[in-house]
Design a protein around this motif. Structure first.
Motif, PDB file in Angstrom:
ATOM      1  N   LEU A  13       0.842  -1.190   0.000  1.00  0.00           N
ATOM      2  CA  LEU A  13       0.000   0.000   0.000  1.00  0.00           C
ATOM      3  C   LEU A  13       0.879   1.243   0.000  1.00  0.00           C
ATOM      4  O   LEU A  13       1.806   1.361   0.794  1.00  0.00           O
ATOM      5  CB  LEU A  13      -0.922   0.004   1.222  1.00  0.00           C
ATOM      6  N   THR A  14       0.600   2.159  -0.914  1.00  0.00           N
ATOM      7  CA  THR A  14       1.396   3.376  -1.052  1.00  0.00           C
ATOM      8  C   THR A  14       0.483   4.597  -1.061  1.00  0.00           C
ATOM      9  O   THR A  14      -0.736   4.474  -1.207  1.00  0.00           O
ATOM     10  CB  THR A  14       2.191   3.359  -2.366  1.00  0.00           C
ATOM     11  N   GLN A  16       0.323   6.711  -3.427  1.00  0.00           N
ATOM     12  CA  GLN A  16      -0.261   6.764  -4.756  1.00  0.00           C
ATOM     13  C   GLN A  16      -1.492   5.874  -4.849  1.00  0.00           C
ATOM     14  O   GLN A  16      -2.533   6.269  -5.410  1.00  0.00           O
ATOM     15  CB  GLN A  16       0.775   6.326  -5.795  1.00  0.00           C
ATOM     16  N   ALA A  17      -1.409   4.670  -4.308  1.00  0.00           N
ATOM     17  CA  ALA A  17      -2.550   3.749  -4.343  1.00  0.00           C
ATOM     18  C   ALA A  17      -3.730   4.305  -3.553  1.00  0.00           C
ATOM     19  O   ALA A  17      -4.885   4.156  -3.964  1.00  0.00           O
ATOM     20  CB  ALA A  17      -2.138   2.389  -3.786  1.00  0.00           C
ATOM     21  N   GLU A  20      -5.303   7.159  -5.673  1.00  0.00           N
ATOM     22  CA  GLU A  20      -6.043   6.619  -6.817  1.00  0.00           C
ATOM     23  C   GLU A  20      -7.366   6.004  -6.368  1.00  0.00           C
ATOM     24  O   GLU A  20      -8.397   6.175  -7.036  1.00  0.00           O
ATOM     25  CB  GLU A  20      -5.187   5.580  -7.540  1.00  0.00           C
ATOM     26  N   LEU A  43      -9.982  -0.306   0.264  1.00  0.00           N
ATOM     27  CA  LEU A  43      -8.623  -0.819   0.093  1.00  0.00           C
ATOM     28  C   LEU A  43      -8.364  -2.078   0.922  1.00  0.00           C
ATOM     29  O   LEU A  43      -7.274  -2.655   0.856  1.00  0.00           O
ATOM     30  CB  LEU A  43      -7.609   0.265   0.480  1.00  0.00           C
TER      31      LEU A  43
END
Length: 215
Positions: A13-14, A16-17, A20, A43
């Motif tokens: 998990l980042t 960016q994720a 998005e 998520l």
């Protein structure tokens, strides 16, 4: 040996994720649906896990704007003339906002001074200054252009673009309005955007010529 993850973190998990996923959720259900708890559920993590990637909801909203703007930013400002770059950016930004209409209110209400957005702004200022615009005028150009594009996108989202509704008015009471709307046709909004963008860029061009003449 891999560093031990803090409690609540999830492998892979980042930031960016997270951004998005937040933008996808808002695209599908609107801003009112967005909460840290709901985003975590999307998520597959606890809401607290998200705070390892975005410190608070304010940072999340700013990051979502960053995502939308990133879709419109060219690989590098300066690849064409300054006018070509700004025209391409304006068209790409209005397209990105059209693809993410629920994000338009965010751009109207938040400066979103994230490092990524600031780097983009720095590159655009460098491009315009290199083309001859005085430094303070570079910001005038960029803010004017962005305000125009976001305002146009907001009009489209809010269905306040007058073409269709004007054409349906009583022609005996408003003959010129009805005629103008009818002649503009169904693609009035797109044509109006191009017309106004060209006028705006032509104004910047005249300003640049005037600045160069006084040097």
């Amino acid at each position: 040996m891999a560093a031990q993850r803090a409690r609540g973190q999830r492998a892979g998990l980042t930031r960016q994720a997270v951004l998005e996923a937040a933008l996808r959720l808002v695209d599908q259900e609107g801003l009112k649906a967005l909460s840290m708890r709901r985003l975590g559920a999307e998520l597959g993590v606890e809401a607290m896990t998200l705070y390892h990637h975005v410190p608070n909801k304010t940072a999340l909203l700013d990051g979502m704007i960053e995502q939308v703007v990133a879709e419109a930013v060219p690989p590098k400002f300066g690849a064409g003339t300054w006018r070509e770059d700004l025209s391409a950016y304006a068209h790409a930004l209005v397209a990105a906002l059209g693809a993410h209409p629920h994000a338009v209110p965010l751009l109207l209400s938040r400066p979103a001074m994230t490092p990524r957005n600031l780097r983009t702004l720095e590159e655009a200022v460098e491009m315009l200054h290199g083309a001859g615009f005085p430094l303070p005028r570079t910001l005038d150009v960029l803010y004017s252009l962005t305000s125009f594009v976001v305002g146009h996108a907001a009009a489209q989202v809010g269905r306040v673009d007058g073409g269709g509704s004007l054409a349906s008015l009583d022609p005996t009471a408003y003959p010129l309005l009805v005629a103008a709307a009818g002649e503009a046709g169904e693609d009035a909004a797109e044509a109006r955007f191009d017309f106004a963008l060209d006028a705006l860029l032509s104004g910047f061009e005249r300003e640049l010529a005037g600045s160069s003449a006084t040097e």
